[in-house]
Write a protein that holds these residues in place. Structure first.
Motif, mmCIF file in Angstrom:
data_model
loop_
_atom_site.group_PDB
_atom_site.id
_atom_site.type_symbol
_atom_site.label_atom_id
_atom_site.label_comp_id
_atom_site.label_asym_id
_atom_site.label_seq_id
_atom_site.Cartn_x
_atom_site.Cartn_y
_atom_site.Cartn_z
ATOM 1 N N SER A 38 0.837 -1.217 0.000
ATOM 2 C CA SER A 38 0.000 0.000 0.000
ATOM 3 C C SER A 38 0.863 1.254 0.000
ATOM 4 C CB SER A 38 -0.893 0.019 1.244
ATOM 5 O OG SER A 38 -1.827 -1.011 1.177
ATOM 6 N N SER A 210 -10.431 2.510 7.832
ATOM 7 C CA SER A 210 -9.575 1.685 6.971
ATOM 8 C C SER A 210 -8.146 2.233 7.074
ATOM 9 C CB SER A 210 -10.070 1.743 5.527
ATOM 10 O OG SER A 210 -9.955 3.059 5.031
ATOM 11 N N ARG A 211 -7.205 1.552 6.447
ATOM 12 C CA ARG A 211 -5.785 1.946 6.549
ATOM 13 C C ARG A 211 -5.603 3.414 6.183
ATOM 14 N NH1 ARG A 211 -3.379 -2.612 2.914
ATOM 15 N NH2 ARG A 211 -5.052 -3.664 3.998
ATOM 16 N N HIS A 213 -2.685 5.163 5.276
ATOM 17 C CA HIS A 213 -1.397 5.543 4.670
ATOM 18 C C HIS A 213 -1.526 6.775 3.773
ATOM 19 C CE1 HIS A 213 0.037 1.785 6.213
ATOM 20 N NE2 HIS A 213 -0.778 1.086 5.464
ATOM 21 N N ASN A 279 1.517 0.121 11.675
ATOM 22 C CA ASN A 279 0.473 1.140 11.688
ATOM 23 C C ASN A 279 -0.789 0.528 12.311
ATOM 24 O OD1 ASN A 279 -1.901 2.466 10.666
ATOM 25 N ND2 ASN A 279 -0.591 3.560 9.227
ATOM 26 N N THR A 281 -3.810 0.903 11.951
ATOM 27 C CA THR A 281 -4.914 0.534 11.050
ATOM 28 C C THR A 281 -4.635 -0.781 10.317
ATOM 29 O OG1 THR A 281 -4.011 1.869 9.222
ATOM 30 C CG2 THR A 281 -5.632 2.937 10.649
ATOM 31 N N ARG A 282 -3.486 -1.389 10.578
ATOM 32 C CA ARG A 282 -3.100 -2.632 9.900
ATOM 33 C C ARG A 282 -2.828 -3.800 10.853
ATOM 34 N NH1 ARG A 282 -0.452 -1.695 5.024
ATOM 35 N NH2 ARG A 282 -0.376 -3.959 4.798
ATOM 36 N N ARG A 332 -9.116 -3.961 9.524
ATOM 37 C CA ARG A 332 -7.728 -3.865 10.004
ATOM 38 C C ARG A 332 -6.947 -5.160 9.783
ATOM 39 N NH1 ARG A 332 -8.000 -3.143 15.414
ATOM 40 N NH2 ARG A 332 -5.809 -2.589 15.417
#
Ligand code: S3P
Length: 448
Positions: A38, A210-211, A213, A279, A281-282, A332
């Motif tokens: 990503s 959601s992620r 980045h 992170n 979110t991951r 996640r």
């Protein structure tokens, strides 16, 4: 005793054959994983649309980022030869994108196509055609086409603008507040990228986080981005000025996930995976494995170029236990569900995965494919409309299985094979090169 790991190649396909020893296999060592997919896409894209030079350390050299690099080179970005040490991107500058003389081919990559659509739609007067491989041409694009049309975009595609190939005529767009029905970083990022050139606030609200980045990297490149975590909303205020940056890509936790599960399920294993992006979110995979009783430790935690990073130690500590995975946790760990299904097969009790219907529209229908392929090996998995019910604790026996050309399925089946008796042949295993070109080499390394 190490397993026998052999790759049999034909002109089109590769079969990965894993024959496990009757006893004595354990996984050991310190390993490095490839760069985050990503973050690699976003570094190439933002580098291309920013002014000045972007340098990228640790870029993933998989097929997906290669698709992104090819598309943006066709539109005027100067991108040096891709390598993991240092890639230089000389951007064309926001708004200065050149109309490509050829079709933009996103290959197998949903992230390339969906994020790129936001950039294309917002460049007035330029015409683009976008396509992808067989899998990508059957994945839903209406999730990005719909909000872009609301912003004033002109897009045409198959089946009521829902499938690629797509044609786009760039327009001066208008800002919107979009309430996305799904938690999807690709949808969110597409709209934020479209909002960069528009005067005013473009906001996306998701049902769950959601992620993030794109938000982090857009800020680093100079865009004004605000986040309201309470409502899962992100706003970009345009017009933005983006300046090239030095990006350092951490290792991909979605690739680390294969070794985390392997280390947790193969008796006697101890693995350290270095330089993994953690992170929040991951990191659903870490929470899921903790619920299942895995012994995992984060070491040497630090922040590198705006992203949290750690080394992760995993030790086998006996049999895992089943658990329920659902709700806000799913976005996640969305890409880790295939490998978590493998963990669940070897766990005691039942694991239930719900709220994961999105898996049906990934590179393959991951719910159907994981259930059918693991069941071929002797697992007891029932498909649910939005998930899987996995009765753990049944022994697996090696047999012929198929990746359905999905990278994460190929690698998940290889990890399942390590704990199966006899020989497993994973057909179309070359799919792993989408996100993890050195997967087999690392498999051989950890198996000794
Ligand atoms: C990605 C977002 C996720 C994920 C995909 C990469 C991204 O997809 O599954 O592998 O880089 O934004 P969705 O946005 O469709 O959930």
């Amino acid at each position: 005793m190490p397993p026998v790991i052999v790759t049999a190649k034909t002109a089109e396909n590769e079969t990965l054959i894993i024959q496990t020893p009757t006893s004595g296999l354990s996984l050991q060592g310190r390993i490095r994983i490839p760069g985050d997919k990503s973050i690699s896409h976003r570094a190439l894209m933002l580098g291309a649309i920013a002014s000045g030079e972007t340098t990228i350390e640790g870029l993933l050299l998989g097929e997906d980022p290669r698709s992104t690099a090819k598309c943006f080179s066709l539109m005027g970005a100067e991108i040096s030869k891709l390598n993991a040490e240092l890639v230089r991107v000389k951007g064309f500058g926001l708004g200065e994108l050149q109309e490509p003389r050829d079709i933009l081919d996103a290959g197998n990559s949903g992230t390339t196509m969906r994020l790129m659509m936001g950039i294309l739609a917002s460049h007035p007067g330029r015409f683009f055609t976008v396509t992808g491989d067989n899998s990508l041409r059957s994945r839903p694009m209406s999730r990005v086409v719909k909000p872009l049309l609301q912003m004033g975009a002109q897009i045409w595609g198959r089946e009521g603008n829902s499938l690629a190939p797509l044609a786009v005529l760039g327009q001066q767009l208008k800002p919107i507040h979009y309430h996305s029905p799904i938690a999807s970083a690709q949808v969110k990022s597409c709209i934020l990228l479209a909002g960069l050139m528009i005067e005013g606030e473009t906001t996306v609200t998701e049902p769950a986080l959601s992620r993030d980045h794109s938000e982090r990297m857009l800020r680093a490149f100079g865009a004004k981005v605000s986040v309201d975590p309470e409502t899962c909303s992100v706003t970009v205020t345009g017009p933005a000025k983006l300046q090239g940056q030095a990006v350092i890509v951490p290792g991909d936790i979605s690739s680390a996930a294969f070794w985390l599960v392997a280390g947790a399920i193969v008796p006697g294993s101890e693995l350290t995976i270095e330089n993994v992006g953690v992170n929040p979110t991951r990191t659903g995979i870490l929470e899921a494995l903790a619920m299942m009783g895995a012994d995992i430790e984060l070491q040497n935690q630090r922040v590198v170029a705006g992203e949290p990073v750690a080394d992760i130690f995993v030790r086998n500590c006996g049999q895992l236990k089943g658990c329920t995975l659902s709700g806000d946790l799913i976005p996640r760990l969305i890409d880790e569900i295939p490998i978590l299904a493998v963990a669940a097969v070897f766990a005691e009790g039942t694991t239930t995965i719900r709220d994961a219907a999105e898996l049906r529209v990934k590179e393959s229908d991951r719910l159907a494919v994981m259930a059918s392929q693991l069941n071929r090996m002797g697992a007891k998995i029932t498909e649910l409309p939005d998930g899987l019910e996995i009765t753990g604790g049944t022994a697996l026996t090696g047999t012929d299985v198929d990746s359905h050309t999905d990278h994460r399925i190929a690698m998940s089946l290889a990890i399942a094979a390590l704990n199966a008796s006899g020989s497993t042949a994973i057909h179309r295993a070359e799919a792993a090169s989408i996100s993890y070109p050195d997967f087999t080499a690392t498999l051989q390394q950890v198996c000794g």
